[in-house]
Scaffold this active site. Structure first.
Site, mmCIF file in Angstrom:
data_model
loop_
_atom_site.group_PDB
_atom_site.id
_atom_site.type_symbol
_atom_site.label_atom_id
_atom_site.label_comp_id
_atom_site.label_asym_id
_atom_site.label_seq_id
_atom_site.Cartn_x
_atom_site.Cartn_y
_atom_site.Cartn_z
ATOM 1 N N GLY A 103 98.080 16.438 39.671
ATOM 2 C CA GLY A 103 98.100 15.278 40.664
ATOM 3 C C GLY A 103 99.698 15.056 40.892
ATOM 4 O O GLY A 103 100.190 14.777 42.061
ATOM 5 N N ALA A 104 100.375 14.755 39.894
ATOM 6 C CA ALA A 104 101.697 14.086 39.793
ATOM 7 C C ALA A 104 102.595 14.260 38.632
ATOM 8 O O ALA A 104 101.726 14.372 37.629
ATOM 9 C CB ALA A 104 101.738 12.774 40.261
ATOM 10 N N GLU A 128 105.303 12.450 35.893
ATOM 11 C CA GLU A 128 106.149 11.029 35.952
ATOM 12 C C GLU A 128 107.839 11.396 35.302
ATOM 13 O O GLU A 128 108.157 10.547 34.499
ATOM 14 C CB GLU A 128 105.431 10.172 34.752
ATOM 15 N N ASN A 129 108.318 12.363 35.700
ATOM 16 C CA ASN A 129 109.609 12.550 35.240
ATOM 17 C C ASN A 129 110.377 11.178 35.407
ATOM 18 O O ASN A 129 110.336 10.660 36.455
ATOM 19 C CB ASN A 129 110.311 13.761 36.140
ATOM 20 N N GLU A 146 98.475 9.218 27.943
ATOM 21 C CA GLU A 146 97.573 9.380 29.000
ATOM 22 C C GLU A 146 96.325 8.602 28.874
ATOM 23 O O GLU A 146 96.011 7.890 30.081
ATOM 24 C CB GLU A 146 97.051 11.120 29.166
ATOM 25 N N HIS A 194 99.936 5.249 38.300
ATOM 26 C CA HIS A 194 100.021 5.844 37.186
ATOM 27 C C HIS A 194 100.981 6.239 36.826
ATOM 28 O O HIS A 194 101.662 6.239 35.554
ATOM 29 C CB HIS A 194 98.724 6.815 37.154
ATOM 30 N N GLU A 195 101.811 6.855 37.754
ATOM 31 C CA GLU A 195 103.058 7.742 37.246
ATOM 32 C C GLU A 195 104.130 6.660 37.029
ATOM 33 O O GLU A 195 104.973 6.744 36.277
ATOM 34 C CB GLU A 195 103.636 8.607 38.372
ATOM 35 N N HIS A 238 103.757 5.377 33.677
ATOM 36 C CA HIS A 238 104.399 6.066 32.504
ATOM 37 C C HIS A 238 105.896 5.681 32.210
ATOM 38 O O HIS A 238 106.042 5.962 31.123
ATOM 39 C CB HIS A 238 104.330 7.486 33.096
HETATM 40 N N1 B3K Z 1 101.564 13.960 32.935
HETATM 41 C C1 B3K Z 1 101.405 14.563 33.890
HETATM 42 C C2 B3K Z 1 100.345 15.707 33.896
HETATM 43 C C3 B3K Z 1 101.006 17.247 33.457
HETATM 44 C C4 B3K Z 1 100.073 18.101 33.090
HETATM 45 C C5 B3K Z 1 100.696 19.288 32.985
HETATM 46 N N2 B3K Z 1 99.712 20.516 32.762
HETATM 47 C C6 B3K Z 1 100.618 13.737 34.983
HETATM 48 C C7 B3K Z 1 99.993 12.614 34.491
HETATM 49 O O1 B3K Z 1 99.038 12.504 33.710
HETATM 50 O O2 B3K Z 1 100.690 11.669 35.201
HETATM 51 ZN ZN ZN Z 2 99.258 10.510 33.204
#
Ligand code: B3K
Ligand code: ZN
Length: 881
Positions: free
Chosen positions: A267-268, A270-271, A326, A303-304, A307
């Site tokens: 989906g996305a 969170e860098n 998560e 959500h992102e 994070h």
């Molecule tokens: N943290 C990422 C998911 C990464 C998946 C890697 N295979 C998205 C999220 O949960 O926000």
């Molecule tokens: Zn997440």
């Protein structure tokens, strides 16, 4: 030839890193042929490990190594040891500077992990272990470093150059290239690294934080999507404000950026400061996105964003702790959406998802605890268990400690662990310590897999007004865990009196009063609750709001369920009672189908539906939820041996019968919810459209073509994608000639919009019809289809394998064969996507012996190939199970 099976990694083997990386300076020279990466790392031995002479072992995959310099001195090849996954340097000093110079080929990266290209632009995906495909590094979440990144690229082709943190420098080189340098002051693990370069349009705005700091907000998209960013931007601002109000958490950098890309595995991501999104969760315009899309965009953006604190500022020590970020972040986004929309409707959606998918996972060979004890490929553990059950575990803290207690726990968690990489034990300790609570037993939710069952029996003593509930809990065995210890289960409940009003709950020995809604803690295998002073026999309303992720069994008669569906004081349980009632009706119908008996709906069922449909005190969205029959996947969950054809036939029969019996009411609901004015996305209007489109889908199930005509008109006149899809979805349920015409018109209109086209592929893939497999095979060859675009793959192949039970499970095995072939083709280019799809085979033991044999054959066939670790893990565990 098959390679040796991949290695299993165990939580119990965790060791801190021998080295730390204080600073990381990266330089990327992006090119069409190859990309040069130079990494300058300030390393030192980790004081926490007593390893005075341990070698430095860096992770790295598919890298072309050019040079290694240690404190400025060029090393010779014989000074290092290089294999397929690592670079080892022995005899290094306690603190030193290491420079690595390597080349990669992002344009050939089809796995979409590490640095790759999407629609001609460069972008990255590093979680979980993608950074090692960029350069040699300590690619593990407990090594936190301060990153400075310089991106160099052709100025015309790649005018936008982005990385994490704040921008610090830009400039031109003489050769037509330009560069940008970014500095992220917050130490972070490599999985949060990001880089984007390309030709992108920017939609910008700003946000003033609670403490008065100004943050620049930017959403980058391809130019033709520039008019689809407004909703995403509003969502960012709402999320930022909400996190301040609810948790006192402010944003910390000067700039927050989101980039939408079309080719993205999930989906996305969170860098830090630079979220990369699947364009599906950013782009929306009324005519291209449905109400559901709007809601999910808001939810995923939140959500992102959330994070940034739960994941980035406080991160995970190792990947076994994935749910630390998560589960918690899903709980936070669920709470946010509940407040932005309707709490009950959101809860129903979340519980439906959990019960359908997570309960199924718990009952499969892939069952694992929220904190798994081992894995072969961590990417396989981004599961409904880690995410959604993880969120339920966090929700239970809140239920046990109260909203304020939960907030105290969160505050302490950040006070203790800001800037650290920690474990779910640390989270539990913060919750416990902040509240002086004993949560030892609660820990089992992290370590024991499986869905607990709570069995409830009651007795009523009319003379004394005593009502006794005997509750017992158990949990079925799961792979590696034959026996389970009792869980601490917070069970919220009420006792509904004969007049439909909640009665006060007073346990024996308690004083006067008694709340009408209480949370009881189940801790033992068996417990008894004895209520006194009741004027009449109550009906228990159990696990209100789904306070614990368990199955509750109680011997409800259809009459009692109908009573609760009409009167339960907890709106979620009202819905749930209706759902249980529909479930009993459908389960009986399935038996009738199998026995070849004539089908009929039981007395009262149609009336109960009609009552909900006309109950204007209930918001339309909630009514729509109450009037949808339980899905085929959830029905399948109720059986020891699943018969997909009988389930489909039974549900179709019920749908048609409800359509026919209530034709006039559906029509009235349809016309009574006609929108006024143009499309606006608000939860209320979305609710009206949901009810109206549900009515339309029932009308399309009529024998007469009346429904199809209505759908045809709606399809022609709709000014928004929700109604377009409502109409097209309804037509897909018919054999009316309008179906093909509408599909063609839809394609004609939307062939250049990649996201909208996914809907077109998806609709055809889930159509439960004998011709569908042939159709899906034809669509595979359609010029607009590509195995390289995960969204397309999920729409067409995911739709068929996971959303079309009668097609995938066709008795002749054609669906299985087709699916396994596709998994193989995909695995060669993108293992993560292939692994997601192959999971549908894991439940093969749940079907009749013929289907079992057919599915097993395909699993064995897959196992005979040279598989990625991703697919291998699922295939081998499915066969073991
Ligand atoms: N943290 C990422 C998911 C990464 C998946 C890697 N295979 C998205 C999220 O949960 O926000
Ligand atoms: Zn997440």
């Amino acid at each position: 030839m098959k390679e040796a099976s991949p290695r299993t990694i165990y939580l119990k083997d965790y060791q801190p890193s021998d080295f730390l990386i204080e600073r990381t300076e990266l330089r990327f020279e992006l090119g069409e042929e190859s990309t040069r990466v130079t990494a300058r790392l300030q390393l030192r031995r980790n004081p926490a490990t007593a390893s005075a002479d341990a070698p430095l072992v860096l992770d790295g995959e598919d890298l072309e190594l050019h040079a290694v310099r240690i404190d400025g001195r060029e090393m010779q090849a014989q000074e290092w040891l290089q294999d397929a996954n690592s670079l080892t340097l022995a005899g290094v000093p306690d603190a030193f500077e290491l420079e690595i110079d390597n080349r990669i080929k992002p344009q050939e990266n089809t796995r979409l992990e590490g640095l790759y290209k999407s629609s001609g632009n460069f972008c990255t995906q590093c979680e979980a272990e993608g950074f090692r495909r960029i350069t040699y590094y300590l690619d593990r979440p407990d090594v936190l470093s301060v990153f400075t990144t310089t991106v160099v690229a052709d100025a015309t082709e790649y005018p936008v150059l982005l990385s994490n943190g704040n921008p610090v420098d830009t400039g031109r080189l003489d050769d037509g290239r330009h560069y940008a340098t970014w500095h992220d002051p917050f130490p972070k693990p490599s999985y949060l690294f990001a880089l984007v370069a390309g030709r992108l349009a920017c939609h910008s705005d700003r946000f003033i934080t609670a403490s008065g700091r100004e943050v620049e907000l930017r959403i980058y998209v391809e130019a033709h999507n520039a008019d689809k960013c407004a909703h995403a931007m509003e969502s960012v601002k709402k999320a930022m404000r909400w996190d301040e109000t609810r948790f006192g958490l402010e944003y910390d950098l000067d700039i927050y950026m989101i980039v939408a890309v079309d080719d993205f595995n999930m989906g996305a991501m969170e860098n830090k400061g630079l979220n990369v999104f699947n364009s599906q969760y950013v782009l929306a315009r009324p005519d291209t996105a449905t109400d559901d899309n709007y809601e999910h965009i808001e939810g995923v953006i939140a959500h992102e964003y959330f994070h940034n604190w739960t994941g980035n500022r406080v991160t995970c020590r190792d990947w076994f702790q994935l749910s630390l970020k998560e589960g918690l972040t899903v709980f936070r986004d669920q709470s946010f959406t509940a407040e932005m929309t309707s709490g009950t409707v959101k809860r129903i959606a979340d519980v439906r998802r959990l019960r359908t998918h997570q309960f199924a996972e718990d009952a499969s060979p892939m069952a694992h605890p929220v904190r798994p004890p081992s894995y072969m490929e961590i990417n396989n553990f981004y599961t409904v268990t880690v995410y959604e059950k993880g969120a339920e575990v966090v929700r239970m803290y809140e239920t046990l400690l109260g909203r304020d207690g939960f907030r105290r726990g969160m505050d302490l968690y950040f006070e203790r662990h800001d800037g650290q990489a920690v474990t779910t034990d640390d989270f539990l300790a913060a919750m416990a310590d902040a509240n002086g609570a004993d949560l030892e037993q609660f820990r089992r939710w992290y370590d024991q897999a499986g869905t607990p069952v709570v069995t409830v029996e009651d007795t009523w003593e009319p003379e004394s007004g005593r009502y006794t509930l005997r509750l017992s809990q158990s949990c079925p065995p799961t792979p590696g865990q034959p026996e389970k210890l009792p869980f601490l289960i917070p069970l919220r409940m009420g006792l509904v009196g004969p007049d439909g009003v909640d009665l006060p709950m007073r346990l024996e020995g308690e004083g006067d009063g008694g709340a009408t809604d209480r949370v009881f803690r189940l801790t033992e295998p068996e417990q008894t609750l004895c209520f006194t002073g009741l004027p009449a026999r109550p009906v228990p309303s159990l696990n209100r709001g789904f306070s614990a992720p368990v199955r509750v069994t109680f011997d409800y008669t259809p009459t009692l369920l109908a009573f609760l569906a009409a009167h339960d004081g907890d709106p979620f349980n009202r819905w749930d009672a209706g759902e249980r009632l529909a479930l009993t009706v459908l389960l009986d119908l399935v038996e009738d189908v199998r026995a070849g008996r004539e089908l009929a709906l039981p007395a009262g069922f149609v009336e109960a539906f009609a009552a909900v449909l006309s109950d204007t005190r209930l918001e339309p969205n909630l009514r729509a939820d109450m009037l949808v029959l339980p899905g085929e996947a959830w029905l399948a969950e109720q059986f020891e041996t699943v018969d997909p054809d009988a389930i489909h036939a039974a549900r179709e029969y019920a749908r048609r019968a409800l359509a026919t019996e209530l034709e006039a009411q559906w029509l009235a609901a349809y016309h009574g919810h006609t929108p006024e004015g143009g499309y606006r996305y608000t939860p209320e209007e979305a609710g009206r459209r949901a009810l109206r489109n549900l009515a339309l889908s029932y009308l399309a199930a009529l024998d007469s073509p009346a429904g199809a005509r209505l759908a045809e008109t709606q399809f022609r006149e709709a000014d928004n994608m929700t109604d377009t899809m409502g109409a097209l979805g309804a037509l897909m349920l018919t054999d009316d000639p309008a179906r093909g015409l509408a599909l063609a018109a839809f394609y004609e209109r939307w062939q250049d919009d990649s996201l909208v086209l996914n809907k077109w592929f998806g609709l055809q893939a889930v159509r439960q019809h004998p011709d569908t497999l042939a159709e899906v095979e034809r669509l595979l060859a359609h010029p607009a289809f590509s195995l390289g675009n995960p969204n397309r793959v999920y729409a067409l192949l995911g739709g068929f394998m996971m959303g079309n039970p009668t097609g995938f499970h066709a008795a002749d095995g054609s669906g299985y064969r087709f699916a396994a072939d596709q998994v193989l083709a995909l695995d060669a280019r993108n293992p993560q996507v292939a692994a997601r799809l192959v999971k549908v085979f894991s439940r093969w033991r749940r079907f009749d012996t013929e289907r079992q044999a057919l599915m097993r054959t395909e699993l064995e066939r897959l196992k005979g190939h040279d598989l990625s670790p991703d697919v291998y893990e699922i295939v081998s565990k499915s066969l073991e199970g």
